[in-house]
Scaffold this motif. Structure first.
Motif, PDB file in Angstrom:
ATOM      1  N   GLY A  18     -11.171  -8.732  -0.743  1.00 33.17           N
ATOM      2  CA  GLY A  18      -9.993  -7.906  -0.482  1.00 33.17           C
ATOM      3  C   GLY A  18      -9.484  -7.218  -1.730  1.00 33.17           C
ATOM      4  N   GLY A  27      -7.371   2.085  -3.772  1.00 37.39           N
ATOM      5  CA  GLY A  27      -6.276   2.616  -4.574  1.00 37.39           C
ATOM      6  C   GLY A  27      -6.729   3.665  -5.567  1.00 37.39           C
ATOM      7  N   GLY A  71      -2.614  -5.946  -3.137  1.00 40.37           N
ATOM      8  CA  GLY A  71      -2.434  -5.899  -1.687  1.00 40.37           C
ATOM      9  C   GLY A  71      -3.670  -6.353  -0.941  1.00 40.37           C
ATOM     10  N   GLY A  72      -4.832  -5.946  -1.420  1.00 43.22           N
ATOM     11  CA  GLY A  72      -6.077  -6.374  -0.792  1.00 43.22           C
ATOM     12  C   GLY A  72      -6.297  -7.864  -0.900  1.00 43.22           C
ATOM     13  N   PHE A 116       0.830  -1.204   0.000  1.00 44.08           N
ATOM     14  CA  PHE A 116       0.000   0.000   0.000  1.00 44.08           C
ATOM     15  C   PHE A 116       0.863   1.251   0.000  1.00 44.08           C
ATOM     16  N   GLY A 159      -9.399  -3.263  -2.136  1.00 46.14           N
ATOM     17  CA  GLY A 159      -8.083  -2.681  -2.401  1.00 46.14           C
ATOM     18  C   GLY A 159      -8.057  -1.871  -3.683  1.00 46.14           C
ATOM     19  N   GLY A 183      -3.397  -1.755  -5.264  1.00 44.64           N
ATOM     20  CA  GLY A 183      -4.368  -1.914  -4.188  1.00 44.64           C
ATOM     21  C   GLY A 183      -5.089  -3.247  -4.266  1.00 44.64           C
TER      22      GLY A 183
END
Length: 69
Positions: free
Chosen positions: A49, A57, A34-35, A15, A53, A31
């Motif tokens: 997620g 983002g 990462g999520g 992030f 994310g 994002g």
């Protein structure tokens, strides 16, 4: 437990990198990645997620311009 903490720290690092991107598409991609990883680390299937994310983002520069370019 230690593996989960390390995974979450790695995702938070992603992030941070996402905040350095200059386009919404780049931040959305980082994002989403990462999520996805955070959701998987917490036992989910990753899809929720990734969606959260990507949305975070995309709007990061609109909501928190002091952190996102």
């Amino acid at each position: 437990m230690a593996k989960t903490v390390l995974r979450i720290v790695a995702v938070l690092g992603l992030f941070t990198v996402a905040a350095c991107e200059t386009s919404d598409i780049g931040r959305a991609g980082l994002g989403a990645g990462g999520g996805y990883l955070a959701d998987r680390a917490l036992g989910g299937d990753g899809m929720v997620g990734a969606a959260v994310g990507a949305a975070a983002g995309t709007v990061c520069d609109d909501v928190t311009p002091q952190y996102c370019n």
